[in-house]
Write a protein that holds these residues in place. Structure first.
Motif, mmCIF file in Angstrom:
data_model
loop_
_atom_site.group_PDB
_atom_site.id
_atom_site.type_symbol
_atom_site.label_atom_id
_atom_site.label_comp_id
_atom_site.label_asym_id
_atom_site.label_seq_id
_atom_site.Cartn_x
_atom_site.Cartn_y
_atom_site.Cartn_z
ATOM 1 N N ALA A 102 0.826 -1.208 0.000
ATOM 2 C CA ALA A 102 0.000 0.000 0.000
ATOM 3 C C ALA A 102 0.862 1.260 0.000
ATOM 4 C CB ALA A 102 -0.941 -0.005 1.200
ATOM 5 N N ALA A 103 2.053 1.181 0.561
ATOM 6 C CA ALA A 103 2.941 2.345 0.648
ATOM 7 C C ALA A 103 3.808 2.537 -0.597
ATOM 8 C CB ALA A 103 3.837 2.223 1.870
ATOM 9 N N SER A 163 5.256 3.611 -4.069
ATOM 10 C CA SER A 163 5.019 4.806 -4.883
ATOM 11 C C SER A 163 5.991 4.834 -6.053
ATOM 12 C CB SER A 163 5.171 6.071 -4.047
ATOM 13 O OG SER A 163 6.525 6.269 -3.698
ATOM 14 N N ALA A 164 5.724 5.731 -6.989
ATOM 15 C CA ALA A 164 6.571 5.842 -8.174
ATOM 16 C C ALA A 164 8.006 6.216 -7.819
ATOM 17 C CB ALA A 164 5.978 6.871 -9.139
ATOM 18 N N LYS A 165 8.206 6.885 -6.696
ATOM 19 C CA LYS A 165 9.551 7.285 -6.273
ATOM 20 C C LYS A 165 10.440 6.073 -6.003
ATOM 21 C CE LYS A 165 7.858 11.453 -4.068
ATOM 22 N NZ LYS A 165 7.565 12.099 -2.803
ATOM 23 N N GLU A 166 9.827 4.965 -5.568
ATOM 24 C CA GLU A 166 10.586 3.770 -5.178
ATOM 25 C C GLU A 166 10.735 2.739 -6.287
ATOM 26 O OE1 GLU A 166 7.857 2.402 -2.325
ATOM 27 O OE2 GLU A 166 8.227 4.029 -0.937
ATOM 28 N N LYS A 215 -4.550 12.770 -9.906
ATOM 29 C CA LYS A 215 -3.623 13.747 -9.331
ATOM 30 C C LYS A 215 -3.425 13.529 -7.841
ATOM 31 C CE LYS A 215 -4.306 18.040 -10.311
ATOM 32 N NZ LYS A 215 -4.844 19.351 -10.704
ATOM 33 N N ASN A 216 -4.455 13.029 -7.170
ATOM 34 C CA ASN A 216 -4.394 12.865 -5.720
ATOM 35 C C ASN A 216 -3.793 11.539 -5.273
ATOM 36 O OD1 ASN A 216 -5.477 15.397 -5.142
ATOM 37 N ND2 ASN A 216 -7.556 14.646 -5.397
ATOM 38 N N MET A 217 -3.525 10.634 -6.192
ATOM 39 C CA MET A 217 -2.925 9.342 -5.839
ATOM 40 C C MET A 217 -1.466 9.541 -5.460
ATOM 41 S SD MET A 217 -4.260 6.686 -8.709
ATOM 42 C CE MET A 217 -5.913 6.775 -9.324
ATOM 43 N N LYS A 218 -1.135 9.254 -4.226
ATOM 44 C CA LYS A 218 0.250 9.398 -3.761
ATOM 45 C C LYS A 218 0.979 8.052 -3.706
ATOM 46 C CE LYS A 218 -0.310 13.777 -2.756
ATOM 47 N NZ LYS A 218 -0.781 14.439 -3.934
ATOM 48 N N ASN A 219 0.195 6.973 -3.585
ATOM 49 C CA ASN A 219 0.800 5.643 -3.492
ATOM 50 C C ASN A 219 -0.218 4.583 -3.908
ATOM 51 O OD1 ASN A 219 -0.920 5.177 -1.229
ATOM 52 N ND2 ASN A 219 0.609 6.092 0.119
ATOM 53 N N VAL A 220 0.177 3.342 -3.879
ATOM 54 C CA VAL A 220 -0.691 2.251 -4.302
ATOM 55 C C VAL A 220 -1.902 2.131 -3.376
ATOM 56 C CG1 VAL A 220 -0.817 -0.249 -4.687
ATOM 57 C CG2 VAL A 220 1.196 1.021 -5.449
ATOM 58 N N GLY A 221 -1.736 2.410 -2.105
ATOM 59 C CA GLY A 221 -2.861 2.369 -1.174
ATOM 60 C C GLY A 221 -3.970 3.323 -1.582
ATOM 61 N N LEU A 255 -4.570 4.324 -4.619
ATOM 62 C CA LEU A 255 -5.140 3.724 -5.819
ATOM 63 C C LEU A 255 -6.148 2.641 -5.447
ATOM 64 C CD1 LEU A 255 -5.200 3.110 -8.896
ATOM 65 C CD2 LEU A 255 -3.191 1.678 -8.522
ATOM 66 N N VAL A 256 -5.768 1.758 -4.542
ATOM 67 C CA VAL A 256 -6.649 0.674 -4.117
ATOM 68 C C VAL A 256 -7.902 1.230 -3.448
ATOM 69 C CG1 VAL A 256 -6.860 -1.325 -2.583
ATOM 70 C CG2 VAL A 256 -4.792 -1.021 -3.952
ATOM 71 N N THR A 257 -7.756 2.253 -2.633
ATOM 72 C CA THR A 257 -8.911 2.864 -1.969
ATOM 73 C C THR A 257 -9.886 3.434 -2.992
ATOM 74 O OG1 THR A 257 -7.627 3.350 0.017
ATOM 75 C CG2 THR A 257 -9.628 4.657 -0.330
ATOM 76 N N ILE A 258 -9.378 4.103 -4.008
ATOM 77 C CA ILE A 258 -10.233 4.661 -5.060
ATOM 78 C C ILE A 258 -10.943 3.529 -5.809
ATOM 79 C CG2 ILE A 258 -10.237 5.933 -7.247
ATOM 80 C CD1 ILE A 258 -7.936 7.643 -6.017
ATOM 81 N N ILE A 259 -10.216 2.472 -6.143
ATOM 82 C CA ILE A 259 -10.834 1.332 -6.822
ATOM 83 C C ILE A 259 -11.945 0.745 -5.951
ATOM 84 C CG2 ILE A 259 -10.465 -1.055 -7.610
ATOM 85 C CD1 ILE A 259 -7.620 -0.127 -8.494
ATOM 86 N N GLU A 260 -11.654 0.529 -4.679
ATOM 87 C CA GLU A 260 -12.639 -0.044 -3.751
ATOM 88 C C GLU A 260 -13.890 0.844 -3.675
ATOM 89 O OE1 GLU A 260 -12.549 -2.875 -1.363
ATOM 90 O OE2 GLU A 260 -11.274 -3.501 -3.025
#
Length: 81
Positions: free
Chosen positions: A27-28, A30-33, A63-69, A71-76
């Motif tokens: 969930a943590a 991100s594109a940075k990693e 724009k508001n997606m900061k990490n995979v978590g 993204l998953v929350t939005i999908i859910e």
């Protein structure tokens, strides 16, 4: 669908789109990693998610997606409505 199940499915999509079977997506994450996660691959990831879950992301959501978590929350949220 449960958050962890969606996270697991999203991880599979990331490994497929980014062509890296060794990626450990959390969930943590991100594109940075993740070296392979650049602006072009981000588009491919979004399209793959929209196709799999039969949803559409808004520009604001993306724009508001900061990490995979996020993204998953939005999908859910979209799947629940």
């Amino acid at each position: 669908m449960a958050f962890n199940q969606t996270l697991s499915e999203v991880g599979e999509i990331f490994r497929d789109v980014l062509e890296n079977d060794k990626l450990d997506i959390t969930a943590a994450s991100s594109a940075k990693e993740i070296e392979e996660w650049d602006s072009l691959s981000h588009i491919h990831l979004v399209v793959a998610m929209e196709k799999k879950y039969k949803i559409k992301f808004t520009t604001g959501e993306m724009k508001n997606m900061k990490n995979v978590g996020d993204l998953v929350t939005i999908i859910e949220t979209k799947l629940a409505s």
